[in-house]
Design an enzyme around this catalytic site. Structure first.
Site, PDB file in Angstrom:
ATOM      1  N   SER A   8      12.287  -9.290   4.734  1.00 55.70           N
ATOM      2  CA  SER A   8      12.461  -9.107   3.289  1.00 55.70           C
ATOM      3  C   SER A   8      12.929 -10.387   2.594  1.00 55.70           C
ATOM      4  O   SER A   8      13.845 -11.069   3.053  1.00 55.70           O
ATOM      5  CB  SER A   8      13.486  -7.997   3.029  1.00 55.70           C
ATOM      6  OG  SER A   8      13.735  -7.924   1.638  1.00 55.70           O
ATOM      7  N   SER A  10      14.058 -10.171  -0.493  1.00 54.52           N
ATOM      8  CA  SER A  10      14.986  -9.730  -1.542  1.00 54.52           C
ATOM      9  C   SER A  10      16.392 -10.317  -1.410  1.00 54.52           C
ATOM     10  O   SER A  10      16.994 -10.673  -2.435  1.00 54.52           O
ATOM     11  CB  SER A  10      15.055  -8.198  -1.578  1.00 54.52           C
ATOM     12  OG  SER A  10      13.821  -7.692  -2.021  1.00 54.52           O
ATOM     13  N   LYS A  59      10.476   4.545   0.915  1.00 51.23           N
ATOM     14  CA  LYS A  59      10.320   4.747  -0.531  1.00 51.23           C
ATOM     15  C   LYS A  59      10.068   6.207  -0.914  1.00 51.23           C
ATOM     16  O   LYS A  59      10.480   6.646  -1.983  1.00 51.23           O
ATOM     17  CB  LYS A  59       9.177   3.877  -1.061  1.00 51.23           C
ATOM     18  CG  LYS A  59       9.508   2.400  -1.173  1.00 51.23           C
ATOM     19  CD  LYS A  59       8.327   1.668  -1.784  1.00 51.23           C
ATOM     20  CE  LYS A  59       8.681   0.255  -2.168  1.00 51.23           C
ATOM     21  NZ  LYS A  59       7.596  -0.409  -2.907  1.00 51.23           N
ATOM     22  N   ASP A  96       8.471  -1.270  -9.523  1.00 57.34           N
ATOM     23  CA  ASP A  96       7.255  -2.023  -9.164  1.00 57.34           C
ATOM     24  C   ASP A  96       6.304  -2.150 -10.356  1.00 57.34           C
ATOM     25  O   ASP A  96       5.735  -3.223 -10.598  1.00 57.34           O
ATOM     26  CB  ASP A  96       6.528  -1.349  -7.995  1.00 57.34           C
ATOM     27  CG  ASP A  96       7.186  -1.667  -6.657  1.00 57.34           C
ATOM     28  OD1 ASP A  96       7.836  -2.721  -6.542  1.00 57.34           O
ATOM     29  OD2 ASP A  96       7.050  -0.848  -5.715  1.00 57.34           O
ATOM     30  N   GLY A 122      -7.729  -0.398  -4.200  1.00 52.19           N
ATOM     31  CA  GLY A 122      -6.652   0.111  -3.352  1.00 52.19           C
ATOM     32  C   GLY A 122      -6.060   1.379  -3.927  1.00 52.19           C
ATOM     33  O   GLY A 122      -6.148   1.629  -5.146  1.00 52.19           O
ATOM     34  N   GLY A 125       0.692   2.708  -1.863  1.00 51.00           N
ATOM     35  CA  GLY A 125       1.906   2.861  -2.655  1.00 51.00           C
ATOM     36  C   GLY A 125       1.930   1.939  -3.868  1.00 51.00           C
ATOM     37  O   GLY A 125       2.290   2.357  -4.975  1.00 51.00           O
ATOM     38  N   ILE A 211      -1.846  -8.701  -6.237  1.00 52.46           N
ATOM     39  CA  ILE A 211      -0.412  -8.479  -6.013  1.00 52.46           C
ATOM     40  C   ILE A 211       0.023  -8.991  -4.642  1.00 52.46           C
ATOM     41  O   ILE A 211       1.204  -9.063  -4.354  1.00 52.46           O
ATOM     42  CB  ILE A 211       0.011  -7.013  -6.238  1.00 52.46           C
ATOM     43  CG1 ILE A 211      -0.506  -6.103  -5.141  1.00 52.46           C
ATOM     44  CG2 ILE A 211      -0.410  -6.518  -7.609  1.00 52.46           C
ATOM     45  CD1 ILE A 211       0.285  -4.793  -5.094  1.00 52.46           C
ATOM     46  N   TYR A 213       1.093 -11.791  -2.332  1.00 53.63           N
ATOM     47  CA  TYR A 213       1.709 -13.068  -2.721  1.00 53.63           C
ATOM     48  C   TYR A 213       1.828 -14.059  -1.563  1.00 53.63           C
ATOM     49  O   TYR A 213       2.386 -15.154  -1.726  1.00 53.63           O
ATOM     50  CB  TYR A 213       3.080 -12.827  -3.365  1.00 53.63           C
ATOM     51  CG  TYR A 213       4.024 -12.020  -2.520  1.00 53.63           C
ATOM     52  CD1 TYR A 213       4.757 -12.612  -1.504  1.00 53.63           C
ATOM     53  CD2 TYR A 213       4.169 -10.658  -2.732  1.00 53.63           C
ATOM     54  CE1 TYR A 213       5.606 -11.851  -0.722  1.00 53.63           C
ATOM     55  CE2 TYR A 213       5.014  -9.896  -1.962  1.00 53.63           C
ATOM     56  CZ  TYR A 213       5.737 -10.504  -0.952  1.00 53.63           C
ATOM     57  OH  TYR A 213       6.573  -9.751  -0.173  1.00 53.63           O
TER      58      TYR A 213
HETATM   59  P1  NAP Z   1      -0.250   0.559   1.608  1.00 58.82           P
HETATM   60  O1  NAP Z   1       0.372   1.723   0.935  1.00 58.82           O
HETATM   61  O2  NAP Z   1      -0.235   0.465   3.098  1.00 58.82           O
HETATM   62  O3  NAP Z   1      -1.786   0.448   1.087  1.00 58.82           O
HETATM   63  C1  NAP Z   1      -2.670  -0.486   1.668  1.00 58.82           C
HETATM   64  C2  NAP Z   1      -3.977  -0.477   0.870  1.00 58.82           C
HETATM   65  O4  NAP Z   1      -4.830  -1.492   1.436  1.00 58.82           O
HETATM   66  C3  NAP Z   1      -4.752   0.839   0.957  1.00 58.82           C
HETATM   67  O5  NAP Z   1      -5.446   1.039  -0.252  1.00 58.82           O
HETATM   68  C4  NAP Z   1      -5.733   0.543   2.111  1.00 58.82           C
HETATM   69  O6  NAP Z   1      -6.893   1.336   2.076  1.00 58.82           O
HETATM   70  C5  NAP Z   1      -6.089  -0.885   1.817  1.00 58.82           C
HETATM   71  N1  NAP Z   1      -6.620  -1.560   2.999  1.00 58.82           N
HETATM   72  C6  NAP Z   1      -5.941  -1.962   4.098  1.00 58.82           C
HETATM   73  N2  NAP Z   1      -6.800  -2.522   4.984  1.00 58.82           N
HETATM   74  C7  NAP Z   1      -8.046  -2.452   4.426  1.00 58.82           C
HETATM   75  C8  NAP Z   1      -9.345  -2.869   4.846  1.00 58.82           C
HETATM   76  N3  NAP Z   1      -9.539  -3.470   6.047  1.00 58.82           N
HETATM   77  N4  NAP Z   1     -10.397  -2.650   4.030  1.00 58.82           N
HETATM   78  C9  NAP Z   1     -10.208  -2.044   2.808  1.00 58.82           C
HETATM   79  N5  NAP Z   1      -8.994  -1.631   2.360  1.00 58.82           N
HETATM   80  C10 NAP Z   1      -7.920  -1.838   3.165  1.00 58.82           C
HETATM   81  O7  NAP Z   1       0.420  -0.814   1.107  1.00 58.82           O
HETATM   82  P2  NAP Z   1       1.102  -1.111  -0.322  1.00 58.82           P
HETATM   83  O8  NAP Z   1       2.553  -0.897  -0.218  1.00 58.82           O
HETATM   84  O9  NAP Z   1       0.318  -0.426  -1.373  1.00 58.82           O
HETATM   85  O10 NAP Z   1       0.903  -2.722  -0.409  1.00 58.82           O
HETATM   86  C11 NAP Z   1      -0.392  -3.290  -0.532  1.00 58.82           C
HETATM   87  C12 NAP Z   1      -0.272  -4.809  -0.668  1.00 58.82           C
HETATM   88  O11 NAP Z   1       0.441  -5.117  -1.856  1.00 58.82           O
HETATM   89  C13 NAP Z   1       0.484  -5.496   0.452  1.00 58.82           C
HETATM   90  O12 NAP Z   1      -0.160  -6.714   0.753  1.00 58.82           O
HETATM   91  C14 NAP Z   1       1.862  -5.755  -0.125  1.00 58.82           C
HETATM   92  O13 NAP Z   1       2.480  -6.908   0.436  1.00 58.82           O
HETATM   93  C15 NAP Z   1       1.509  -6.005  -1.587  1.00 58.82           C
HETATM   94  N6  NAP Z   1       2.610  -5.674  -2.503  1.00 58.82           N
HETATM   95  C16 NAP Z   1       3.059  -6.650  -3.333  1.00 58.82           C
HETATM   96  C17 NAP Z   1       4.079  -6.367  -4.219  1.00 58.82           C
HETATM   97  C18 NAP Z   1       4.594  -7.450  -5.131  1.00 58.82           C
HETATM   98  O14 NAP Z   1       5.719  -7.325  -5.639  1.00 58.82           O
HETATM   99  N7  NAP Z   1       3.809  -8.486  -5.390  1.00 58.82           N
HETATM  100  C19 NAP Z   1       4.653  -5.081  -4.256  1.00 58.82           C
HETATM  101  C20 NAP Z   1       4.155  -4.106  -3.399  1.00 58.82           C
HETATM  102  C21 NAP Z   1       3.131  -4.414  -2.520  1.00 58.82           C
HETATM  103  P3  NAP Z   1      -6.937   2.750   2.884  1.00 58.82           P
HETATM  104  O15 NAP Z   1      -6.270   3.751   2.003  1.00 58.82           O
HETATM  105  O16 NAP Z   1      -8.383   2.993   3.078  1.00 58.82           O
HETATM  106  O17 NAP Z   1      -6.206   2.524   4.180  1.00 58.82           O
END
Ligand code: NAP
Length: 270
Positions: A8, A10, A59, A96, A122, A125, A211, A213
């Site tokens: 993390s 944070s 979460k 978020d 996507g 979460g 998103i 980073y």
């Molecule tokens: P999550 O709940 O695990 O969701 C992952 C997403 O990625 C799902 O839609 C998944 O699709 C898709 N995915 C994963 N592998 C894939 C592939 N090979 N082909 C197509 N789709 C794929 O994760 P999350 O918490 O939403 O986070 C997602 C990303 O956002 C992460 O990289 C995280 O680091 C980033 N993030 C950034 C911030 C920020 O503050 N900038 C905040 C939160 C998250 P399926 O449903 O089909 O598995």
């Protein structure tokens, strides 16, 4: 609180602000297993905590464990920030979506959600928080596309209009007439494959946000920049989402500055 917690960023972020504003406080990582989580949360008031951030995998559990819940957190289906109130009760909210929107407006002050259709890739979460924020900002249409279509259907059913689900295979064509594109999948993240997306149909003035980073400039952002689309990286979302919690716990509204971004980038080795 997270499991694991060592990755993390944070603590670095909040400690940067604590030092900058000369606040006598601490922000400590706590590794908590899912089994231990509810009891650990309940122990916070007695241990003198003002509050806590919760992240993966807690979460959703946090949503069920707090005493009072903010409306945005309810719609997002997840809590990432908790305040310990004076009476020892726990209030949960989700920052978020706030961070996502504050970052966009900071980078592109003229950006407005009403400008046209938003395309969201996507349905995890983070996508839920992004969709709630776009809904609240007045996006006239939100096209959501996810590899697992059922998850996008579920998100759309929970959140309602103007969210419309499209097949993942339609992602290239779904960009047509889009005013805004955001990647919320983990594709493009260090160690993950790149997002396979042909930007040809995207209008040249549409803003493109990722998103993810790490790396700061993902292959999607590089491709968007190369064709002249305005781009927004994901680090700002991470920094801005921390602001409401810090202010609630420590009584000072913190700034997101270039120096803070640089400190975070050095810590990330970029
Ligand atoms: P999550 O709940 O695990 O969701 C992952 C997403 O990625 C799902 O839609 C998944 O699709 C898709 N995915 C994963 N592998 C894939 C592939 N090979 N082909 C197509 N789709 C794929 O994760 P999350 O918490 O939403 O986070 C997602 C990303 O956002 C992460 O990289 C995280 O680091 C980033 N993030 C950034 C911030 C920020 O503050 N900038 C905040 C939160 C998250 P399926 O449903 O089909 O598995």
């Amino acid at each position: 609180m997270a499991w694991p917690v060592s990755h993390s960023l944070s603590p670095l972020l909040h400690r940067y602000w604590l030092k900058k504003y000369a606040i006598n406080g601490t922000y400590d990582p706590i590794a908590v297993t899912p089994n231990e989580f509810p009891a650990m949360l309940r122990s916070l008031p007695a241990r003198g905590f003002s509050g806590v951030n919760v992240t993966l995998p807690h979460k959703i559990a946090a949503l069920k464990s707090v005493d009072t819940l903010d409306g945005v957190a309810q719609r997002t289906g997840a809590v990432n920030t908790i305040i310990v109130k004076d009476d020892g009760t726990l209030h949960g909210f989700n920052t978020d979506g706030f961070g996502f929107m504050a970052n966009i407006v900071n980078v592109q002050p003229d950006w407005v959600a009403e400008a046209g259709p938003a395309v969201v890739l996507g349905a995890g979460g983070a996508a839920r928080a992004v969709c709630v924020a776009l809904q609240d900002a007045g996006a006239p249409e939100i096209r959501i596309l996810n590899r697992t279509r059922a998850k996008a259907e579920n998100l759309a059913a929970n959140l309602g209009l103007p969210i419309a689900v499209h097949d993942w295979e339609e992602r290239h064509e779904a960009l047509r007439e889009g005013a805004f594109l955001v990647n919320t999948t983990s594709l493009g993240m260090t160690g993950m494959p790149s997002l396979d997306l042909d930007l040809a149909a995207l209008p040249p003035d549409a803003s493109v946000c990722d998103i993810v980073y790490s790396p700061l400039e993902t292959p999607l952002l590089a491709a968007a920049r190369a064709r002249g689309n305005p781009t927004i990286d994901g680090l700002g979302m991470l920094l801005h989402q921390a602001r409401p919690g810090f202010e609630a716990w420590f009584g000072h509204a913190p700034d997101v500055t270039d120096s803070l971004r640089q400190a975070m980038l050095s810590a990330m080795g970029q």
